[in-house]
Design a protein around this motif. Structure first.
Motif: not given
Length: 440
Positions: A111-117, A186-195, A253-260
């Motif tokens: 992704k070139q934009i909206n990539y920062r989680n 303000l610190v914000v973190r997104v787990a992309e697969q679970s949204n 906690t959040l559950r995030a993924f990188v690959g599998d």
């Protein structure tokens, strides 16, 4: 005009060096001078009279050249990738020992934009008119960022909701000059697969009531917010986090993924801000490692265990080393989460732990993934003393990477190749994976 390492267009006019934000090589521009220094003068591009073929005709963000966050946003993406390869090549070729290392073409970010989680933002102004954003370069002025093109859209939603919540709840905003007020960051973190989203409000003191109401409002406006924490930082410096956390939600906690691979993220976890590019880096490390299942691997500066877990499937044993004890606790939990029973993690001084592992049978591969300042020379000496067949060095700074590769060349290691990966599109930052082999 050329471009410097910070993405400024460089022009010489009547013997003065001008650094022009938003200027590209070969262009003719009208620019406004913003700062006159003794050696250099800074300016902002106002109008393009003759455009470079590399200029992006519809950049994702128009204020980009005024904000320090995206100095390359006016450059077409293929040109950004070429620019980053040139940057890495320039740094490597400063050292004769690296003259023959192959520098690969930069691998693009998915992704070139909206990539920062993840976003760590300053809160300033008054509760009647709060400002949430980043510091302008070399100042304590906070520049508003409420719809950043690099941020995941959910981060932008949380920022907007927080601003309204501060106004509605009349939450006192911290003022570093008077050291009065409550809300600092303000610190914000997104787990992309679970949204799902984690929000951390950093405050100067407890202020439970105001933060509880603010949390409730933000969750109501952005239902994807699953974790809300308050971090209390009473120090007067500009370090973001203090030592004390209080959770407002049951979820912690959040559950995030990188690959599998999956990871539990807590408020303090260091996690790559671009998950897609992180996967490319981890896979490149695995490719360079050429593991057969028999090797012992040491992962130095392992963080929460990302690279360790990627190598565990193909190694006999992986030992992760990290100075931060909380990161080691996260890494141990993540190994259990991924059923990586051959992975263990130790907290402490890198030199001491590397020397200890060396005495206990050494390692076939050592991975180095230090912070921006690179490795201390004594760490590199300890690594070389173990005599692994390969070293893989992952770096976010071509400058300190080239310095350390040169030191390793004198300790018996030849840099075979360097692979730049675009972890941070639109910015001047580039991640590199370097492969070194022991000289027989």
């Amino acid at each position: 005009m050329s471009t410097d390492n910070d993405g400024f267009g460089v022009a010489i006019h009547e013997g003065t060096r001008f650094l022009v934000a938003g200027g590209l090589p070969g262009e003719v521009l009208v620019a406004r001078v913003t700062y006159v220094g003794r050696r250099e003068t800074f300016a902002n591009a106002l109008k393009t009279l003759k455009a470079s073929p590399d200029r992006e005709t519809a950049p994702a963000c128009m204020p980009g050249r005024m904000c320090d966050g995206c100095p390359l946003i006016q450059m077409r993406y293929p040109a950004q990738l070429a620019w980053k390869k040139e940057l890495v090549t320039r740094e490597m070729r400063k050292f004769p020992s690296l003259a023959e290392a192959t520098i690969r073409d930069t691998i693009a970010s998915p992704k070139q934009i909206n990539y920062r989680n993840t976003a760590k933002l300053v809160i300033a102004g008054k509760n009647s008119d709060p400002v949430i954003g980043i510091y302008r370069r070399n100042t304590h002025d906070v520049m508003e960022i409420d719809s950043c093109a690099l941020h995941h859209p959910l981060i932008n939603k949380v920022v907007k909701a927080t601003k309204i919540g501060i106004k509605k709840g009349k939450v006192p905003v911290y003022n570093p000059k008077s050291e009065m007020g409550l809300l600092r960051y303000l610190v914000v973190r997104v787990a992309e697969q679970s949204n799902k989203v984690m929000v951390v409000f950093v405050t100067s003191e407890q202020g439970y009531n105001e933060i509880h109401h603010l949390a409730k409002y933000v969750q109501q406006e952005v239902p994807e917010v699953a974790v809300v924490a308050q971090n209390i930082n009473a120090s007067t410096g500009n370090v973001i986090f203090g030592h004390k956390d209080r959770f407002i939600t049951k979820e912690r906690t959040l559950r995030a993924f990188v690959g599998d691979k999956s990871f539990h993220l807590s408020p303090h976890s260091f996690f790559q801000v671009n998950s897609g590019a992180a996967q490319i880096i981890y896979e490149k490390v695995r490719e360079f490692a050429k593991l057969t299942g028999k090797e012992r691997v040491i992962d130095v500066y392992c963080g929460i265990g990302g690279i360790s877990l990627y190598l565990a499937d193909q190694a006999s044993e992986v030992v992760g080393i990290e100075f931060v004890e909380a990161a080691v606790a996260d890494a141990t939990e993540n190994a259990a989460l991924n059923h990586a029973e051959n992975c263990s993690f130790e907290a402490g001084d890198a030199v001491h732990l590397i020397d200890e592992i060396g005495e206990e049978g050494g390692a076939d591969l050592i991975v180095l993934n230090p912070p921006r300042k690179g490795c201390e020379e004594k760490v590199l000496k300890s690594v070389a003393n173990i005599k692994p067949a390969r070293i893989i060095y992952v770096s976010c700074s071509p400058d300190t990477l080239s310095r350390d590769l040169d030191i390793l060349s004198r300790l018996g290691y030849r840099t075979v190749e360097v692979q730049p990966v675009d972890m941070f599109p639109q910015t001047v930052h580039v991640e590199d994976v370097a492969l070194l082999e022991r000289v027989k």
